[in-house]
Design an enzyme around this catalytic site. Structure first.
Site, PDB file in Angstrom:
ATOM      1  N   VAL A  50      -6.591  43.979  20.912  1.00  0.00           N
ATOM      2  CA  VAL A  50      -7.622  44.977  21.229  1.00  0.00           C
ATOM      3  C   VAL A  50      -7.067  46.066  22.159  1.00  0.00           C
ATOM      4  O   VAL A  50      -7.307  47.254  21.938  1.00  0.00           O
ATOM      5  CB  VAL A  50      -8.870  44.304  21.851  1.00  0.00           C
ATOM      6  CG1 VAL A  50      -9.943  45.349  22.136  1.00  0.00           C
ATOM      7  CG2 VAL A  50      -9.420  43.229  20.927  1.00  0.00           C
ATOM      8  N   LYS A 106       1.519  40.105  30.702  1.00  0.00           N
ATOM      9  CA  LYS A 106       2.046  38.876  31.281  1.00  0.00           C
ATOM     10  C   LYS A 106       3.516  38.691  30.964  1.00  0.00           C
ATOM     11  O   LYS A 106       4.316  38.312  31.793  1.00  0.00           O
ATOM     12  CB  LYS A 106       1.213  37.725  30.682  1.00  0.00           C
ATOM     13  CG  LYS A 106       1.389  36.407  31.345  1.00  0.00           C
ATOM     14  CD  LYS A 106       0.375  35.397  30.818  1.00  0.00           C
ATOM     15  CE  LYS A 106       0.361  35.289  29.311  1.00  0.00           C
ATOM     16  NZ  LYS A 106      -0.519  34.278  28.775  1.00  0.00           N
ATOM     17  N   LYS A 143     -16.484  37.726  25.783  1.00  0.00           N
ATOM     18  CA  LYS A 143     -17.791  37.054  25.587  1.00  0.00           C
ATOM     19  C   LYS A 143     -17.922  35.812  26.456  1.00  0.00           C
ATOM     20  O   LYS A 143     -18.998  35.488  26.948  1.00  0.00           O
ATOM     21  CB  LYS A 143     -17.981  36.669  24.117  1.00  0.00           C
ATOM     22  CG  LYS A 143     -16.999  35.609  23.679  1.00  0.00           C
ATOM     23  CD  LYS A 143     -16.713  35.565  22.224  1.00  0.00           C
ATOM     24  CE  LYS A 143     -15.368  34.875  22.074  1.00  0.00           C
ATOM     25  NZ  LYS A 143     -14.513  35.404  21.085  1.00  0.00           N
ATOM     26  N   VAL A 194     -19.849  41.154  21.799  1.00  0.00           N
ATOM     27  CA  VAL A 194     -20.644  40.575  20.709  1.00  0.00           C
ATOM     28  C   VAL A 194     -20.466  41.430  19.462  1.00  0.00           C
ATOM     29  O   VAL A 194     -20.681  42.638  19.498  1.00  0.00           O
ATOM     30  CB  VAL A 194     -22.149  40.531  21.068  1.00  0.00           C
ATOM     31  CG1 VAL A 194     -22.950  39.934  19.922  1.00  0.00           C
ATOM     32  CG2 VAL A 194     -22.377  39.747  22.345  1.00  0.00           C
ATOM     33  N   GLY A 252     -17.942  42.563  17.808  1.00  0.00           N
ATOM     34  CA  GLY A 252     -16.844  43.539  17.736  1.00  0.00           C
ATOM     35  C   GLY A 252     -17.290  44.977  17.618  1.00  0.00           C
ATOM     36  O   GLY A 252     -17.818  45.564  18.562  1.00  0.00           O
ATOM     37  N   ILE A 294     -19.696  46.355  15.880  1.00  0.00           N
ATOM     38  CA  ILE A 294     -21.105  46.682  15.623  1.00  0.00           C
ATOM     39  C   ILE A 294     -21.798  47.013  16.948  1.00  0.00           C
ATOM     40  O   ILE A 294     -21.761  46.218  17.873  1.00  0.00           O
ATOM     41  CB  ILE A 294     -21.864  45.494  14.972  1.00  0.00           C
ATOM     42  CG1 ILE A 294     -21.143  45.025  13.713  1.00  0.00           C
ATOM     43  CG2 ILE A 294     -23.306  45.878  14.671  1.00  0.00           C
ATOM     44  CD1 ILE A 294     -21.776  43.794  13.065  1.00  0.00           C
ATOM     45  N   GLY A 352      -5.099  34.886   8.648  1.00  0.00           N
ATOM     46  CA  GLY A 352      -5.247  35.297  10.048  1.00  0.00           C
ATOM     47  C   GLY A 352      -6.694  35.447  10.488  1.00  0.00           C
ATOM     48  O   GLY A 352      -6.966  35.939  11.581  1.00  0.00           O
ATOM     49  N   LYS A 367     -22.092  34.370  22.026  1.00  0.00           N
ATOM     50  CA  LYS A 367     -22.590  35.697  21.649  1.00  0.00           C
ATOM     51  C   LYS A 367     -24.116  35.742  21.617  1.00  0.00           C
ATOM     52  O   LYS A 367     -24.724  36.713  22.086  1.00  0.00           O
ATOM     53  CB  LYS A 367     -21.995  36.104  20.298  1.00  0.00           C
ATOM     54  CG  LYS A 367     -20.474  36.297  20.388  1.00  0.00           C
ATOM     55  CD  LYS A 367     -19.847  36.422  19.015  1.00  0.00           C
ATOM     56  CE  LYS A 367     -18.347  36.639  19.096  1.00  0.00           C
ATOM     57  NZ  LYS A 367     -17.710  36.496  17.774  1.00  0.00           N
ATOM     58  N   GLY A 426     -11.305  42.515  14.932  1.00  0.00           N
ATOM     59  CA  GLY A 426     -10.213  43.359  14.451  1.00  0.00           C
ATOM     60  C   GLY A 426      -9.880  44.422  15.469  1.00  0.00           C
ATOM     61  O   GLY A 426     -10.719  44.816  16.287  1.00  0.00           O
TER      62      GLY A 426
HETATM   63  N1  LIG Z   1      -9.202  40.331  18.570  1.00  0.00           N
HETATM   64  C1  LIG Z   1     -10.430  40.675  18.200  1.00  0.00           C
HETATM   65  O1  LIG Z   1     -10.678  41.027  17.053  1.00  0.00           O
HETATM   66  C2  LIG Z   1     -11.544  40.646  19.215  1.00  0.00           C
HETATM   67  C3  LIG Z   1     -12.855  40.965  18.807  1.00  0.00           C
HETATM   68  C4  LIG Z   1     -13.885  41.003  19.763  1.00  0.00           C
HETATM   69  C5  LIG Z   1     -13.604  40.675  21.060  1.00  0.00           C
HETATM   70  N2  LIG Z   1     -12.319  40.336  21.415  1.00  0.00           N
HETATM   71  C6  LIG Z   1     -12.066  39.998  22.809  1.00  0.00           C
HETATM   72  O2  LIG Z   1     -11.130  40.911  23.340  1.00  0.00           O
HETATM   73  C7  LIG Z   1     -10.336  40.277  24.337  1.00  0.00           C
HETATM   74  C8  LIG Z   1      -8.852  40.475  24.007  1.00  0.00           C
HETATM   75  O3  LIG Z   1      -8.572  39.868  22.766  1.00  0.00           O
HETATM   76  P1  LIG Z   1      -7.177  40.109  22.000  1.00  0.00           P
HETATM   77  O4  LIG Z   1      -7.382  39.586  20.629  1.00  0.00           O
HETATM   78  O5  LIG Z   1      -6.724  41.499  22.181  1.00  0.00           O
HETATM   79  O6  LIG Z   1      -6.225  39.112  22.813  1.00  0.00           O
HETATM   80  P2  LIG Z   1      -4.629  39.035  22.755  1.00  0.00           P
HETATM   81  O7  LIG Z   1      -4.105  39.719  21.544  1.00  0.00           O
HETATM   82  O8  LIG Z   1      -4.271  37.610  22.965  1.00  0.00           O
HETATM   83  O9  LIG Z   1      -4.138  39.891  24.029  1.00  0.00           O
HETATM   84  C9  LIG Z   1      -4.313  39.444  25.320  1.00  0.00           C
HETATM   85  C10 LIG Z   1      -3.535  40.352  26.254  1.00  0.00           C
HETATM   86  O10 LIG Z   1      -3.810  39.968  27.597  1.00  0.00           O
HETATM   87  C11 LIG Z   1      -2.598  39.750  28.302  1.00  0.00           C
HETATM   88  N3  LIG Z   1      -2.807  38.641  29.216  1.00  0.00           N
HETATM   89  C12 LIG Z   1      -3.337  37.423  28.942  1.00  0.00           C
HETATM   90  N4  LIG Z   1      -3.379  36.664  30.054  1.00  0.00           N
HETATM   91  C13 LIG Z   1      -2.847  37.414  31.044  1.00  0.00           C
HETATM   92  C14 LIG Z   1      -2.590  37.193  32.419  1.00  0.00           C
HETATM   93  N5  LIG Z   1      -2.905  36.033  33.005  1.00  0.00           N
HETATM   94  N6  LIG Z   1      -2.047  38.199  33.141  1.00  0.00           N
HETATM   95  C15 LIG Z   1      -1.731  39.373  32.564  1.00  0.00           C
HETATM   96  N7  LIG Z   1      -1.944  39.644  31.258  1.00  0.00           N
HETATM   97  C16 LIG Z   1      -2.488  38.672  30.512  1.00  0.00           C
HETATM   98  C17 LIG Z   1      -1.560  39.415  27.259  1.00  0.00           C
HETATM   99  O11 LIG Z   1      -0.291  39.761  27.790  1.00  0.00           O
HETATM  100  P3  LIG Z   1       1.087  39.641  26.943  1.00  0.00           P
HETATM  101  O12 LIG Z   1       0.963  40.688  25.873  1.00  0.00           O
HETATM  102  O13 LIG Z   1       2.143  39.974  27.906  1.00  0.00           O
HETATM  103  O14 LIG Z   1       1.124  38.258  26.409  1.00  0.00           O
HETATM  104  C18 LIG Z   1      -2.009  40.289  26.092  1.00  0.00           C
HETATM  105  O15 LIG Z   1      -1.469  41.566  26.202  1.00  0.00           O
HETATM  106  C19 LIG Z   1     -10.811  38.823  24.365  1.00  0.00           C
HETATM  107  O16 LIG Z   1     -11.783  38.661  25.365  1.00  0.00           O
HETATM  108  C20 LIG Z   1     -11.431  38.643  23.009  1.00  0.00           C
HETATM  109  O17 LIG Z   1     -12.427  37.611  22.968  1.00  0.00           O
HETATM  110  C21 LIG Z   1     -11.295  40.325  20.538  1.00  0.00           C
END
Ligand SMILES: NC(=O)c1ccc[n+]([C@@H]2O[C@H](COP(=O)([O-])OP(=O)(O)OC[C@H]3O[C@@H](n4cnc5c(N)ncnc54)[C@H](OP(=O)(O)O)[C@@H]3O)[C@@H](O)[C@H]2O)c1
Length: 429
Positions: free
Chosen positions: A12, A43, A103, A130, A132, A134, A185, A203, A300
């Site tokens: 994201v 991280k 969430k 909640v 994404g 929408i 995926g 949600k 996404g």
């Molecule tokens: N993916 C979706 O489609 C989607 C949809 C709706 C909501 N969300 C929400 O959006 C949020 C992010 O999701 P995502 O899919 O983007 O996750 P992700 O791809 O796993 O990315 C997480 C990011 O946070 C960093 N991170 C994690 N723990 C950390 C820490 N302790 N200190 C510093 N950096 C840290 C990671 O660093 P590194 O890159 O260095 O590992 C990474 O860059 C979540 O709350 C998720 O529920 C996601």
């Protein structure tokens, strides 16, 4: 100029930066000033980043952000409970506004975070937490605010909707559909938060707390996942004119609320029956507006980025024009949460019985004694000693249905209770 920091640069986070780069000029016009991404917290310093960033922007130390008084807005996109919760609350305490897609943190600590935000006169927005892409949080808080919201039905988890759609359309079993979702995926290697219904529960907790202006403890939500739904149930649903969906439901009754997540039979004519694959939708009923349905991508990179950037623009605009609206964060009232046992529902019941005279009347007697009446019965004639029996009930208190099940289990002629799935109807359907 408003300086912001992003915590997390994964799926994201990268989408958010891409949208901000692409729409920079337009965003500047909307906010009324330039937005500058001052710092991004990550991280893993060995990771190759999807988007090239000036080296001074990346940091591995959150204090670089929290201790910088010029950063006015934090965008939390790390996910998980800790340290996200800690960083969000510290940022608020230091007078920074927060946008988050988390969430889990909002469902668990939303009330506390919003209270802290009111005390510190900063804004907290969480549209992407909640469904994404929408828009649903802001519509509930603003566009629909004139209504008494009576019910919300959501398909809020793309993974389970993908699995159920595959089972329905390709007539494959749950395990095979899950494998396919993992290969593409859509499902994680450990899919349990999705398949057991927890993700959808977080949600609907968030949506219900806003729609019903109450504090919702995620632990008070009744949750059933989709792991018990078999291909046989899917086929029978089809024959009877239904599809099976994992629904997240919030309903207002005169004496309280009921919030739950479970698989449900819905008529093929129900607007949510057409929501297939990884798509999400929210159908709700407001006393003035009537039926409203929102449909789109619930996850996404870019759809979620779209919701996050919208929040960033809104909060930045409020910062720029010095009109942070902490009032709309609303202090929740406490409304009673009704136990599922006290809720009336229709049910689909699939059992196996001995094929001999008098069995049907034994089954209907148990049901009748517990005030369960039937709206449909389907018994396949097979040349086997054990035959399937499928029943659809009229609405009945769940407690009565559970008691019938217990008594049916003790009948000698009932060999097995295969499944019990609730049947949901539209408000006026
Ligand atoms: N993916 C979706 O489609 C989607 C949809 C709706 C909501 N969300 C929400 O959006 C949020 C992010 O999701 P995502 O899919 O983007 O996750 P992700 O791809 O796993 O990315 C997480 C990011 O946070 C960093 N991170 C994690 N723990 C950390 C820490 N302790 N200190 C510093 N950096 C840290 C990671 O660093 P590194 O890159 O260095 O590992 C990474 O860059 C979540 O709350 C998720 O529920 C996601």
């Amino acid at each position: 100029m408003i300086k912001i920091a992003i915590l997390g640069m994964g799926t994201v986070g990268s989408g958010v930066v891409a949208i901000m780069n692409k729409r920079g000029e337009n965003i500047k016009n909307k906010v009324g000033t330039e937005l500058k991404v001052e710092k991004i917290l990550v991280k893993d310093n060995s990771k190759k980043r999807e988007i090239e960033l000036p080296p001074e922007v990346l940091t591995y130390n959150v204090e670089d952000i929290l201790d910088d008084p010029e950063i006015e807005l934090i965008v939390e996109l790390m996910g998980g409970e800790e340290p996200a919760y800690e960083y969000i609350t510290k940022a608020i305490s230091k007078g920074k506004s927060v946008v988050t897609a988390n969430k889990l943190v909002i469902a668990k600590y939303g009330d506390e975070i919003l209270k802290l935000a009111r005390e510190n006169e900063v804004q907290v927005s969480f549209e992407a937490s909640v469904a994404g892409g929408i828009p649903i949080i802001r519509p509930l808080k603003e566009s629909l605010v004139a209504n008494r919201i009576e019910e919300i039905y959501g398909i809020l988890n793309g993974t389970t909707n993908y699995i159920l759609t595959k089972m329905t359309q390709e007539r494959i079993e749950f395990d095979k559909a899950l494998e396919e979702a993992q290969r593409l995926g859509y499902a994680e290697r450990d899919p349990s938060s999705d398949t057991k219904g927890f993700d959808a529960a977080y949600k609907i907790a968030i949506l219900s707390s806003i729609a019903f202006e109450t504090s919702v403890d995620a632990d008070s939500i009744y949750i059933e996942g989709i792991e018990g739904v078999t291909l046989e149930d899917i086929k029978l649903a089809d024959e009877l004119g239904y599809v099976i969906k994992l629904l997240a439901i919030g309903k207002k009754y005169d004496d309280g609320l009921n919030i739950r997540v479970h698989p449900a039979f819905i008529s093929k004519n129900h607007p949510l029956a057409m929501v297939n694959g990884a798509y999400n939708a929210i159908y709700l009923y407001g006393d003035a507006v009537g039926d409203v349905m929102l449909y789109g991508k619930g996850a996404g990179q870019m759809p979620t980025g779209s919701a996050v950037v919208a929040d960033i623009i809104q909060v930045a605009k409020d910062i720029n024009y010095n009109r942070l609206d902490t009032h709309s964060l609303g202090a929740p009232r406490n409304q009673q949460i009704k136990e599922i046992n006290q809720i009336d529902n229709s049910f689909y019941l699939r059992i196996q019985v001995l094929d001999k005279p008098g069995v049907m009347s034994q089954v209907t007697k148990v049901l009748g004694d517990n005030h369960v009446s039937l709206s449909a019965v389907s018994q396949k004639h097979m040349l086997t000693p054990i035959v399937p029996l499928v029943l659809i009930t009229h609405p009945v208190k769940e407690e009565n249905m559970r008691k019938s099940l217990y008594e049916l289990e003790n009948l000698e002629s009932v060999v097995k209770i295969n499944n019990l799935i609730r049947v949901e109807k539209k408000h006026n359907g």
